[in-house]
Scaffold this active site. Structure first.
Site, PDB file in Angstrom:
ATOM      1  CG  ASN A   6       4.818  -4.649   7.994  1.00 23.83           C
ATOM      2  OD1 ASN A   6       4.248  -3.798   7.811  1.00 23.83           O
ATOM      3  ND2 ASN A   6       6.233  -4.614   8.117  1.00 23.83           N
ATOM      4  CB  CYS A  49      10.883  -2.769   7.322  1.00 23.62           C
ATOM      5  SG  CYS A  49      10.401  -1.833   8.710  1.00 23.62           S
ATOM      6  CD  GLU A  55      10.272   5.245   8.707  1.00 22.83           C
ATOM      7  OE1 GLU A  55      11.201   4.352   8.536  1.00 22.83           O
ATOM      8  OE2 GLU A  55      10.276   6.112   9.614  1.00 22.83           O
TER       9      GLU A  55
HETATM   10  P1  NAD Z   1       3.678  -3.297  -2.654  1.00 19.99           P
HETATM   11  O1  NAD Z   1       5.145  -2.884  -2.768  1.00 19.99           O
HETATM   12  O2  NAD Z   1       2.578  -3.281  -3.627  1.00 19.99           O
HETATM   13  O3  NAD Z   1       2.877  -2.794  -1.388  1.00 19.99           O
HETATM   14  C1  NAD Z   1       3.566  -2.109  -0.131  1.00 19.99           C
HETATM   15  C2  NAD Z   1       2.461  -1.413   0.619  1.00 19.99           C
HETATM   16  O4  NAD Z   1       2.450   0.011  -0.164  1.00 19.99           O
HETATM   17  C3  NAD Z   1       1.252  -2.012   0.711  1.00 19.99           C
HETATM   18  O5  NAD Z   1       0.913  -1.753   2.061  1.00 19.99           O
HETATM   19  C4  NAD Z   1       0.553  -1.480  -0.334  1.00 19.99           C
HETATM   20  O6  NAD Z   1      -1.128  -1.154  -0.010  1.00 19.99           O
HETATM   21  C5  NAD Z   1       0.972   0.063  -0.311  1.00 19.99           C
HETATM   22  N1  NAD Z   1       1.028   0.707  -1.627  1.00 19.99           N
HETATM   23  C6  NAD Z   1       1.157  -0.104  -2.908  1.00 19.99           C
HETATM   24  N2  NAD Z   1       1.183   0.876  -3.796  1.00 19.99           N
HETATM   25  C7  NAD Z   1       0.821   2.171  -3.172  1.00 19.99           C
HETATM   26  C8  NAD Z   1       0.331   3.364  -4.012  1.00 19.99           C
HETATM   27  N3  NAD Z   1       0.464   3.547  -5.197  1.00 19.99           N
HETATM   28  N4  NAD Z   1       0.260   4.337  -3.031  1.00 19.99           N
HETATM   29  C9  NAD Z   1       0.029   4.273  -1.832  1.00 19.99           C
HETATM   30  N5  NAD Z   1       0.319   2.765  -1.236  1.00 19.99           N
HETATM   31  C10 NAD Z   1       0.585   1.980  -1.933  1.00 19.99           C
HETATM   32  O7  NAD Z   1       3.881  -4.861  -2.196  1.00 19.99           O
HETATM   33  P2  NAD Z   1       3.315  -5.926  -1.167  1.00 19.99           P
HETATM   34  O8  NAD Z   1       2.905  -7.273  -1.858  1.00 19.99           O
HETATM   35  O9  NAD Z   1       2.088  -5.193  -0.363  1.00 19.99           O
HETATM   36  O10 NAD Z   1       4.495  -6.009  -0.534  1.00 19.99           O
HETATM   37  C11 NAD Z   1       5.716  -6.543  -0.696  1.00 19.99           C
HETATM   38  C12 NAD Z   1       6.674  -5.694  -0.467  1.00 19.99           C
HETATM   39  O11 NAD Z   1       6.443  -4.384   0.334  1.00 19.99           O
HETATM   40  C13 NAD Z   1       7.656  -6.606   0.417  1.00 19.99           C
HETATM   41  O12 NAD Z   1       8.423  -7.496  -0.309  1.00 19.99           O
HETATM   42  C14 NAD Z   1       8.132  -5.590   1.359  1.00 19.99           C
HETATM   43  O13 NAD Z   1       9.641  -5.244   0.602  1.00 19.99           O
HETATM   44  C15 NAD Z   1       7.745  -4.201   1.296  1.00 19.99           C
HETATM   45  N6  NAD Z   1       6.834  -3.863   2.446  1.00 19.99           N
HETATM   46  C16 NAD Z   1       7.553  -3.131   3.382  1.00 19.99           C
HETATM   47  C17 NAD Z   1       7.042  -2.723   4.535  1.00 19.99           C
HETATM   48  C18 NAD Z   1       7.855  -2.135   5.591  1.00 19.99           C
HETATM   49  O14 NAD Z   1       7.471  -1.988   6.826  1.00 19.99           O
HETATM   50  N7  NAD Z   1       8.867  -1.257   5.183  1.00 19.99           N
HETATM   51  C19 NAD Z   1       5.812  -3.091   4.929  1.00 19.99           C
HETATM   52  C20 NAD Z   1       5.083  -4.057   3.969  1.00 19.99           C
HETATM   53  C21 NAD Z   1       5.570  -4.363   2.536  1.00 19.99           C
END
Ligand code: NAD
Length: 475
Positions: A151, A283, A249
């Site tokens: 993001n 976030c 985070e």
């Molecule tokens: P997701 O939960 O699968 O992934 C979130 C992030 O974590 C992605 O960048 C992904 O590459 C990374 N990730 C996932 N599994 C991982 C692992 N096993 N090891 C290391 N990294 C891993 O889902 P998504 O569809 O990419 O994002 C959806 C949700 O994630 C959103 O609804 C939001 O709540 C959250 N999100 C939060 C932030 C933040 O700034 N806190 C940023 C992006 C997404």
């Protein structure tokens, strides 16, 4: 409008797709493929780990002035390259070009700040009898495994590189595969400013494979993760097995308390802009608007009026005020949450659906009178949705703000000075904004409490999180 070639960077070597598996990078405004990023195999990760161990041995000995010069130099290069990096960011993530430019500047400022902080890692000397000496020193924690989401692909990578480099750590960085060019540009600025290639490397891969591999290695001493709470808890468990330091985070569900004595028009002007920034994929996004009954109708009407005026379009178009969502999963997830809320009895005041055509566009959306039982009142929507509900008074409003297990950013607007202090104290959040719609700054700790994680990035606290203490007793 060139989108750059993609690669991993291990030991300073650029590694392209070759025979490796790859991920297709998509422009979310068009749905078209714009690049291919290689995915690391186990041998790539082992090589990166061996290099990170060498990089740490080297960088922990580097004088503070050298670390500072690299960070300051990279800050200058980011400013010089701002436009090219911003274009790549918009093409791969979707946010508007002005937002992307601002994100590049934020990392330039952060690196400048850490160039200063790198030179202020002081220890202390304890009071002891003559002939004895005891000192407390701060040392870099060691090689860091860092995982950044899509993001804020420039800012998140900048945060995960700046503090460890200032502290004297090495880093293996895995930016999100969906937004690889942004993170590579940040790394390149550091390398071009003189960072030894062993100190910071970038890999891409299947996230679960990479995190399991890196976190199980005896080389890695710290995990730094930004992303969802679900994934964060999973990674924290892996980190525990290896007793790693962690900075987490995670998600949020930003409560916004609007009291009747607030400057309502100013609040609306600021919050509607901030709500739809990056299509709500933030976030710290203001999400649950908790409005005192007597101003509820006015606030809702003002919010809808402003949301309707937002021009949605390709982030490269100068008229666009909100770009697409970053990937195909997001409009689907947000659409399902909105449908569920409406089925539970929420009122759909504006938007609520995908915008037809190519790309992953979702309309700016306002829901009000949303029952607490709706999923969107529990789960982070991570999209362009404002939830507006009415409450009787301060106690009810604070209870609603603290109802969820999240505690990242919270906001309160009131003209009453005593209440400003009371509410700031009562809100369970890592960051509180009073009569302001944004939190954070390069000199202030960015982080949450409860399920929003722990530790902080930015500020002196972000540097502290990359240091361990050692007490030395000399007889
Ligand atoms: P997701 O939960 O699968 O992934 C979130 C992030 O974590 C992605 O960048 C992904 O590459 C990374 N990730 C996932 N599994 C991982 C692992 N096993 N090891 C290391 N990294 C891993 O889902 P998504 O569809 O990419 O994002 C959806 C949700 O994630 C959103 O609804 C939001 O709540 C959250 N999100 C939060 C932030 C933040 O700034 N806190 C940023 C992006 C997404």
């Amino acid at each position: 409008m060139a989108y750059p070639a993609l690669h991993m960077v291990i030991a300073g070597e650029r590694i392209g797709v070759g025979h490796r598996r790859h991920h297709n990078v998509i422009n979310p405004a068009t749905g078209q493929e714009i690049g291919r990023v290689p995915l690391a195999d186990a041998a790539d990760l082992d090589r990166a780990l061996a290099v990170a161990a060498e990089g740490f041995a080297l960088w922990r000995e580097a004088p503070a002035s050298q670390r500072a010069a690299v960070l300051a130099g990279a800050a200058g290069l980011l400013i010089a390259r701002q436009e090219d990096i911003a274009i790549a960011l918009t093409l791969e993530e979707g946010k508007t070009l002005p937002e992307a430019r601002g994100e590049v500047m934020m990392v330039a400022e952060l690196f400048s700040f850490y160039a200063g902080e790198a030179q202020r890692i002081y220890g202390r000397t304890l009071v002891r009898p003559t002939g004895q000496r005891a000192t407390v020193t701060y040392e870099p924690v060691g090689p860091v495994a860092a995982f950044a989401p899509w993001n804020f692909p420039v800012a998140n990578v900048g945060r995960k590189l700046g503090a460890p480099i200032a502290a004297g750590c090495s880093v293996i960085m895995k930016p999100a595969e969906e937004t690889p060019a942004s993170g590579l540009a940040v790394l390149q600025a550091l390398l071009d400013a003189g960072l030894p290639p062993a100190v910071a490397q970038v890999v891409f891969g299947v996230p679960d494979e990479v995190s399991r591999h890196l976190l199980a290695s005896p080389v890695i001493r710290k995990l730094s993760f930004t992303g969802s709470t679900v994934v964060g808890k999973h990674l924290a468990r892996l980190a525990t097995d290896n007793c790693l330091r962690t900075t987490m985070e995670l998600g949020g569900h930003g409560p916004v308390l609007i009291f009747a004595d607030a400057d309502i028009e100013r609040a609306l002007d600021q919050f509607v802009r901030v709500k739809y920034r990056n299509a709500g994929q933030v976030c710290t996004s203001p999400t649950r608007f908790i409005v005192e009954e007597s101003v509820f109708e006015r606030f809702r009407a003002g919010f809808v009026e402003r949301a309707r005026a937002i021009v949605v379009g390709d982030g490269m178009n100068p008229d666009s005020r909100m770009g697409p969502m970053a990937n195909a999963r997001r409009p689907e997830a947000v659409g399902a949450l909105v449908e569920d809320a409406v089925a539970a009895g929420a009122r759909l005041d504006w938007g609520g659906k995908r915008i037809e055509g190519p790309g992953f566009f979702f309309a700016p959306t306002v829901l009000s009178q949303v029952p607490l039982a709706a999923r969107i009142m529990q789960e982070e929507p991570f999209g362009p949705v404002a939830l507006i509900n009415a409450y009787a008074g301060e106690a009810e409003m604070i209870a609603e703000a603290n109802r969820l297990p999240y505690g990242l950013a919270a906001y309160a607007w009131t003209g009453d000075a005593a209440r400003q202090r009371r509410v700031a104290r009562a809100l369970e959040a890592g960051m509180v904004a009073i009569n302001a719609a944004q939190v954070g700054g390069v000199d202030s700790p960015f982080g949450g409490v409860k399920w929003s994680g722990h530790g902080a990035e930015d500020g002196p606290e972000g540097l502290q999180a990359c240091l361990v203490t050692k007490t030395i007793q000399e007889a």
